[in-house]
Structure formats: structure tokens, C-alpha cells
Design a protein around this motif. Structure first.
Motif, PDB file in Angstrom:
ATOM      1  N   LEU A  50       0.829  -1.211   0.000  1.00 49.35           N
ATOM      2  CA  LEU A  50       0.000   0.000   0.000  1.00 49.35           C
ATOM      3  C   LEU A  50       0.857   1.252   0.000  1.00 49.35           C
ATOM      4  O   LEU A  50       1.818   1.354   0.765  1.00 49.35           O
ATOM      5  CB  LEU A  50      -0.913   0.009   1.219  1.00 49.35           C
ATOM      6  CG  LEU A  50      -1.852  -1.177   1.400  1.00 49.35           C
ATOM      7  CD1 LEU A  50      -2.761  -0.953   2.607  1.00 49.35           C
ATOM      8  CD2 LEU A  50      -2.663  -1.426   0.147  1.00 49.35           C
ATOM      9  N   ALA A  93      -6.103   3.569  -0.210  1.00 52.48           N
ATOM     10  CA  ALA A  93      -5.834   2.499   0.762  1.00 52.48           C
ATOM     11  C   ALA A  93      -6.947   2.359   1.802  1.00 52.48           C
ATOM     12  O   ALA A  93      -7.045   1.335   2.460  1.00 52.48           O
ATOM     13  CB  ALA A  93      -4.493   2.736   1.447  1.00 52.48           C
ATOM     14  N   ALA A  94      -7.783   3.376   1.950  1.00 49.10           N
ATOM     15  CA  ALA A  94      -8.904   3.301   2.885  1.00 49.10           C
ATOM     16  C   ALA A  94     -10.162   2.732   2.227  1.00 49.10           C
ATOM     17  O   ALA A  94     -11.208   2.620   2.865  1.00 49.10           O
ATOM     18  CB  ALA A  94      -9.193   4.683   3.462  1.00 49.10           C
ATOM     19  N   CYS A 108       3.049  -1.404   4.253  1.00 50.64           N
ATOM     20  CA  CYS A 108       2.974   0.007   3.873  1.00 50.64           C
ATOM     21  C   CYS A 108       4.132   0.743   4.531  1.00 50.64           C
ATOM     22  O   CYS A 108       4.358   0.627   5.726  1.00 50.64           O
ATOM     23  CB  CYS A 108       1.630   0.637   4.200  1.00 50.64           C
ATOM     24  SG  CYS A 108       1.099   0.554   5.906  1.00 50.64           S
ATOM     25  N   THR A 118      -6.250   7.395   8.475  1.00 44.49           N
ATOM     26  CA  THR A 118      -5.436   6.244   8.908  1.00 44.49           C
ATOM     27  C   THR A 118      -6.312   5.136   9.505  1.00 44.49           C
ATOM     28  O   THR A 118      -6.044   3.962   9.285  1.00 44.49           O
ATOM     29  CB  THR A 118      -4.360   6.660   9.917  1.00 44.49           C
ATOM     30  OG1 THR A 118      -4.964   7.332  11.015  1.00 44.49           O
ATOM     31  CG2 THR A 118      -3.340   7.575   9.273  1.00 44.49           C
ATOM     32  N   ILE A 121      -7.657   3.080   6.736  1.00 42.10           N
ATOM     33  CA  ILE A 121      -6.622   2.216   6.151  1.00 42.10           C
ATOM     34  C   ILE A 121      -6.415   0.988   7.029  1.00 42.10           C
ATOM     35  O   ILE A 121      -6.354  -0.141   6.531  1.00 42.10           O
ATOM     36  CB  ILE A 121      -5.308   2.994   5.950  1.00 42.10           C
ATOM     37  CG1 ILE A 121      -5.501   4.079   4.894  1.00 42.10           C
ATOM     38  CG2 ILE A 121      -4.173   2.048   5.561  1.00 42.10           C
ATOM     39  CD1 ILE A 121      -4.345   5.053   4.786  1.00 42.10           C
TER      40      ILE A 121
END
Length: 134
Positions: A50, A93-94, A108, A118, A121
Motif C-alpha cells: 500500500l 488504501a482506505a 505500507c 489512517t 486504512i
């Protein structure tokens, strides 16, 4: 890590802003060798990279025999070192476009500190990891 290796990485890091490939290629070798010792063998594992950017870590995972899927939300980042990594997926990525439990590992580097979501993710990493994944 041995002092000579630390000095070598530091020397390469000093040029990272203008020539990132040597530093990140070497850093990826060390990082992935460590992951192979901890979670390996990586050969045959399906791994999502990621925030892969130009794919230095993706190439490293592939060198260890992993089936690595490079993922980034920015075509500009994917092309920082020329052609984007083969087989890349353009995605947030989320909000990953993968099935549940479809990866043995998710990696990642230099992603979470730049991401606005975050928690999203981390939820996606948990969702796409197979039971016992890393």
C-alpha cells in the motif's frame, strides 16, 4: 544491523531527495529479508504494497518470490522513477478494491503519516488480510 551497513544506508539516504532509487532499493532489501525471516518464506505469498509509489518495495517482494500487488492512489507517485510498477492498482488504501481475506500480508511504508484516514486504512488492512496474515 552492522555499522558498515548503517553507514552505507546513511550515505545513500543523503541523496534520497534527488536520487531515491539507490536508498529505497537497499532499504527494501533489508526490510524484506527481515520480513522473510519473520513471516516467510515470502515465496508464493500474496502481498499488498500500500502506498507503493514507484514500487521499490514491490520489486523487492517480487525478488523474494512473492505475488506482490502494488497499490497507490496517485499516478504521479507511481511514475516517480519512470514507468509505474507492473500490475499496479490505482486505489485509495482506505477503500481497497479487493475481496475480504485475499492477502497473506499487507505492507505500507511512508503511507500512514501522509494519509487523511489512517483508521480507514487500518480497517481495510484488517479486512483484506487472511486469518493469521501479517
Amino acid at each position: 544491523m552492522k555499522p558498515a551497513r548503517m553507514r552505507e544506508l546513511f550515505r545513500l539516504w543523503q541523496n534520497e531527495k534527488t536520487d531515491p532509487a539507490p536508498f529505497y532499493t537497499e532499504l527494501a532489501k533489508d526490510t524484506i529479508a527481515d520480513l522473510d525471516r519473520r513471516y516467510g518464506p515470502l515465496r508464493g505469498q500474496r502481498i499488498a504494497d500500500l502506498g507503493c509509489g514507484p514500487g521499490f518495495y514491490s520489486a523487492g517482494f517480487r525478488a523474494f518470490g512473492a505475488d506482490c500487488v502494488p497499490v497507490d492512489a496517485s499516478e504521479e507517485e507511481l511514475r516517480l522513477a519512470g514507468d509505474p510498477p507492473e500490475g499496479y492498482v490505482l486505489a485509495d488504501a482506505a477503500d481497497l478494491p479487493f475481496e475480504d481475506a485475499s492477502f497473506d500480508g499487507v505492507f505500507c511504508s511512508n503511507l500512514l503519516e501522509h494519509a487523511p484516514d489512517t483508521a480507514g486504512i487500518v480497517r481495510e488492512i484488517e479486512r483484506v488480510l487472511r486469518p493469521g496474515g501479517w
